[in-house]
Scaffold this motif. Structure first.
Motif, PDB file in Angstrom:
ATOM      1  N   GLU A  72     -47.543  32.701 -40.990  1.00  0.00           N
ATOM      2  CA  GLU A  72     -48.309  33.384 -42.034  1.00  0.00           C
ATOM      3  C   GLU A  72     -48.247  34.595 -42.529  1.00  0.00           C
ATOM      4  O   GLU A  72     -48.101  35.497 -41.536  1.00  0.00           O
ATOM      5  CB  GLU A  72     -49.753  33.185 -41.782  1.00  0.00           C
ATOM      6  CG  GLU A  72     -50.854  33.523 -43.076  1.00  0.00           C
ATOM      7  CD  GLU A  72     -52.302  33.270 -42.730  1.00  0.00           C
ATOM      8  OE1 GLU A  72     -53.195  33.405 -43.670  1.00  0.00           O
ATOM      9  OE2 GLU A  72     -52.631  33.024 -41.635  1.00  0.00           O
ATOM     10  N   ALA A  73     -47.844  34.963 -43.603  1.00  0.00           N
ATOM     11  CA  ALA A  73     -47.426  36.480 -43.835  1.00  0.00           C
ATOM     12  C   ALA A  73     -48.768  37.387 -43.835  1.00  0.00           C
ATOM     13  O   ALA A  73     -49.753  36.872 -43.832  1.00  0.00           O
ATOM     14  CB  ALA A  73     -46.723  36.661 -45.370  1.00  0.00           C
ATOM     15  N   LEU A  74     -48.790  38.663 -43.628  1.00  0.00           N
ATOM     16  CA  LEU A  74     -49.816  39.504 -44.011  1.00  0.00           C
ATOM     17  C   LEU A  74     -50.177  40.178 -45.168  1.00  0.00           C
ATOM     18  O   LEU A  74     -51.149  40.389 -45.430  1.00  0.00           O
ATOM     19  CB  LEU A  74     -49.457  40.636 -42.755  1.00  0.00           C
ATOM     20  CG  LEU A  74     -49.190  40.411 -41.284  1.00  0.00           C
ATOM     21  CD1 LEU A  74     -48.888  41.795 -40.592  1.00  0.00           C
ATOM     22  CD2 LEU A  74     -50.455  39.795 -40.657  1.00  0.00           C
ATOM     23  N   THR A  75     -49.214  39.572 -46.043  1.00  0.00           N
ATOM     24  CA  THR A  75     -49.436  39.854 -47.466  1.00  0.00           C
ATOM     25  C   THR A  75     -49.326  38.607 -48.223  1.00  0.00           C
ATOM     26  O   THR A  75     -48.670  37.872 -47.780  1.00  0.00           O
ATOM     27  CB  THR A  75     -48.536  40.757 -47.822  1.00  0.00           C
ATOM     28  OG1 THR A  75     -46.920  40.395 -47.588  1.00  0.00           O
ATOM     29  CG2 THR A  75     -48.416  42.153 -46.976  1.00  0.00           C
ATOM     30  N   ALA A  76     -49.622  38.887 -49.599  1.00  0.00           N
ATOM     31  CA  ALA A  76     -49.572  37.833 -50.436  1.00  0.00           C
ATOM     32  C   ALA A  76     -48.158  37.475 -50.973  1.00  0.00           C
ATOM     33  O   ALA A  76     -47.859  36.232 -51.263  1.00  0.00           O
ATOM     34  CB  ALA A  76     -50.608  38.072 -51.786  1.00  0.00           C
ATOM     35  N   ILE A 114     -53.011  33.633 -34.115  1.00  0.00           N
ATOM     36  CA  ILE A 114     -51.991  34.604 -34.401  1.00  0.00           C
ATOM     37  C   ILE A 114     -51.097  34.116 -35.361  1.00  0.00           C
ATOM     38  O   ILE A 114     -50.400  33.436 -35.384  1.00  0.00           O
ATOM     39  CB  ILE A 114     -51.307  34.873 -32.912  1.00  0.00           C
ATOM     40  CG1 ILE A 114     -52.357  35.137 -31.774  1.00  0.00           C
ATOM     41  CG2 ILE A 114     -50.425  36.059 -33.253  1.00  0.00           C
ATOM     42  CD1 ILE A 114     -51.516  35.329 -30.495  1.00  0.00           C
ATOM     43  N   PRO A 115     -51.224  35.026 -36.466  1.00  0.00           N
ATOM     44  CA  PRO A 115     -49.943  34.883 -37.591  1.00  0.00           C
ATOM     45  C   PRO A 115     -48.778  35.419 -37.139  1.00  0.00           C
ATOM     46  O   PRO A 115     -48.564  36.465 -36.557  1.00  0.00           O
ATOM     47  CB  PRO A 115     -50.777  35.405 -38.665  1.00  0.00           C
ATOM     48  CG  PRO A 115     -51.400  36.583 -38.222  1.00  0.00           C
ATOM     49  CD  PRO A 115     -51.963  35.907 -36.791  1.00  0.00           C
ATOM     50  N   LYS A 116     -47.793  34.785 -37.729  1.00  0.00           N
ATOM     51  CA  LYS A 116     -46.306  35.231 -37.400  1.00  0.00           C
ATOM     52  C   LYS A 116     -45.158  35.085 -38.493  1.00  0.00           C
ATOM     53  O   LYS A 116     -45.769  34.096 -39.239  1.00  0.00           O
ATOM     54  CB  LYS A 116     -45.613  34.697 -36.021  1.00  0.00           C
ATOM     55  CG  LYS A 116     -45.414  33.340 -36.046  1.00  0.00           C
ATOM     56  CD  LYS A 116     -44.979  32.897 -34.754  1.00  0.00           C
ATOM     57  CE  LYS A 116     -44.602  31.493 -34.590  1.00  0.00           C
ATOM     58  NZ  LYS A 116     -43.463  30.964 -35.444  1.00  0.00           N
ATOM     59  N   THR A 117     -44.371  35.740 -38.494  1.00  0.00           N
ATOM     60  CA  THR A 117     -43.229  35.607 -39.550  1.00  0.00           C
ATOM     61  C   THR A 117     -41.851  35.697 -38.853  1.00  0.00           C
ATOM     62  O   THR A 117     -41.096  36.191 -39.389  1.00  0.00           O
ATOM     63  CB  THR A 117     -43.370  36.686 -40.908  1.00  0.00           C
ATOM     64  OG1 THR A 117     -43.304  37.857 -40.161  1.00  0.00           O
ATOM     65  CG2 THR A 117     -44.428  36.474 -41.327  1.00  0.00           C
ATOM     66  N   GLY A 120     -39.695  33.908 -32.886  1.00  0.00           N
ATOM     67  CA  GLY A 120     -40.094  34.297 -31.507  1.00  0.00           C
ATOM     68  C   GLY A 120     -41.558  34.770 -31.332  1.00  0.00           C
ATOM     69  O   GLY A 120     -41.695  36.114 -31.934  1.00  0.00           O
ATOM     70  N   VAL A 121     -42.595  33.961 -30.957  1.00  0.00           N
ATOM     71  CA  VAL A 121     -43.900  34.575 -31.063  1.00  0.00           C
ATOM     72  C   VAL A 121     -44.129  35.901 -30.209  1.00  0.00           C
ATOM     73  O   VAL A 121     -44.829  36.687 -30.522  1.00  0.00           O
ATOM     74  CB  VAL A 121     -44.896  33.556 -30.797  1.00  0.00           C
ATOM     75  CG1 VAL A 121     -44.855  32.823 -29.257  1.00  0.00           C
ATOM     76  CG2 VAL A 121     -46.393  33.911 -31.029  1.00  0.00           C
ATOM     77  N   PHE A 122     -43.325  35.798 -29.004  1.00  0.00           N
ATOM     78  CA  PHE A 122     -43.514  36.731 -28.269  1.00  0.00           C
ATOM     79  C   PHE A 122     -42.834  38.349 -28.789  1.00  0.00           C
ATOM     80  O   PHE A 122     -43.156  39.292 -28.674  1.00  0.00           O
ATOM     81  CB  PHE A 122     -42.876  36.652 -26.917  1.00  0.00           C
ATOM     82  CG  PHE A 122     -43.654  35.677 -25.970  1.00  0.00           C
ATOM     83  CD1 PHE A 122     -44.807  36.556 -25.182  1.00  0.00           C
ATOM     84  CD2 PHE A 122     -43.610  34.569 -25.831  1.00  0.00           C
ATOM     85  CE1 PHE A 122     -45.413  35.811 -24.475  1.00  0.00           C
ATOM     86  CE2 PHE A 122     -44.322  33.737 -25.016  1.00  0.00           C
ATOM     87  CZ  PHE A 122     -45.286  34.345 -24.369  1.00  0.00           C
ATOM     88  N   ASN A 123     -41.795  37.907 -29.720  1.00  0.00           N
ATOM     89  CA  ASN A 123     -41.059  39.234 -30.239  1.00  0.00           C
ATOM     90  C   ASN A 123     -41.757  39.923 -31.279  1.00  0.00           C
ATOM     91  O   ASN A 123     -41.540  41.164 -31.591  1.00  0.00           O
ATOM     92  CB  ASN A 123     -39.783  38.793 -30.883  1.00  0.00           C
ATOM     93  CG  ASN A 123     -38.665  38.213 -29.914  1.00  0.00           C
ATOM     94  OD1 ASN A 123     -38.634  39.206 -28.774  1.00  0.00           O
ATOM     95  ND2 ASN A 123     -37.939  37.318 -30.027  1.00  0.00           N
ATOM     96  N   SER A 124     -42.750  39.130 -32.179  1.00  0.00           N
ATOM     97  CA  SER A 124     -43.111  39.720 -33.476  1.00  0.00           C
ATOM     98  C   SER A 124     -44.893  39.907 -33.342  1.00  0.00           C
ATOM     99  O   SER A 124     -45.256  40.056 -34.466  1.00  0.00           O
ATOM    100  CB  SER A 124     -42.622  38.874 -34.517  1.00  0.00           C
ATOM    101  OG  SER A 124     -43.227  37.602 -34.342  1.00  0.00           O
ATOM    102  N   THR A 125     -45.393  39.525 -32.336  1.00  0.00           N
ATOM    103  CA  THR A 125     -46.928  39.376 -32.189  1.00  0.00           C
ATOM    104  C   THR A 125     -47.169  40.018 -30.813  1.00  0.00           C
ATOM    105  O   THR A 125     -46.568  40.541 -29.841  1.00  0.00           O
ATOM    106  CB  THR A 125     -47.446  38.012 -32.381  1.00  0.00           C
ATOM    107  OG1 THR A 125     -47.567  37.548 -31.141  1.00  0.00           O
ATOM    108  CG2 THR A 125     -46.884  37.374 -33.363  1.00  0.00           C
TER     109      THR A 125
END
Length: 206
Positions: A72-76, A114-117, A120-125
């Motif tokens: 899920e992005a943090l922006t539209a 936790i949303p991510k784009t 790798g969840v550890f890399n970007s969150t």
């Protein structure tokens, strides 16, 4: 000097264990996605989702923390996405119904989401920060895709000092062959076990 064989036999102490549910969301369960991957559709319905439900319910009952990550992005418009997601045309806008977790994932109101784009969840969150804050050093990984986001979570988590366990029957990818090859490829970074075996160990450690 005698070499010591690596041993992955830490007890799955519930108070130190998190279940990380990766990308089990509506964007990955559309008719279009499943139509392009019929083996995955069957595996999700017959194996992965029932196993995931058992894992989450059983681990929660034992006292484990359940953590969810979704694409899920943090922006539209997704301008915050990783380069890879932009090049791959992967966009789940902020607040989209497609970012919601599937009912079988059994998410509750107070669970961490936790949303991510990225893969790798550890890399970007801030997942590593959160786990350490809560004193959690054992991470059971489940979700999709086995050879992409699950793979990266296992490898990155191991490198960051977490004791990784993959719930093999609660993971899925596009084909059964890809699933099996992925488990074999990252097996050196984790314990790979069935949900039933994991739950038995959690109950024994309570």
């Amino acid at each position: 000097m005698k070499q010591v064989e690596p041993i992955r036999n830490w007890p799955l102490t519930p108070s130190k264990t998190a279940v990380l549910v990766i990308d089990v969301q509506f964007s990955e369960y559309t008719d279009e996605v499943l139509g392009e991957a019929p083996e995955m559709a069957t595996a999700m319905h017959d194996r992965m989702l029932p196993a995931l439900t058992r894992l989450v319910d059983g681990a929660r009952a034992s006292g484990c923390e359940i953590i969810y990550t979704v694409i899920e992005a943090l922006t539209a418009d997704g301008r915050d996405r990783s380069l890879d997601h932009k090049l791959s045309d992967i966009l789940v806008p902020r607040g989209s119904p497609l970012a919601k977790t599937l009912p079988e994932a059994r998410r509750q109101e107070d669970d961490i989401l936790i949303p991510k784009t990225s893969s790798g969840v550890f890399n970007s969150t801030n997942l590593s920060y959160l786990l350490r804050n809560m004193g959690l050093d054992r991470v059971i990984v489940a979700g999709l895709l086995t050879d992409q986001c699950v793979d990266m979570a296992v490898r990155d988590g191991a490198d960051l000092g977490f004791y990784m366990i993959c719930a093999e029957d609660a993971c899925v990818t596009k084909t059964n062959v890809r699933h099996d090859k992925a488990l074999a490829a990252f097996g050196g970074y984790c314990r790979t076990e069935t949900v039933d075996d994991i739950l038995q160990q959690l109950r024994a450690a309570e």
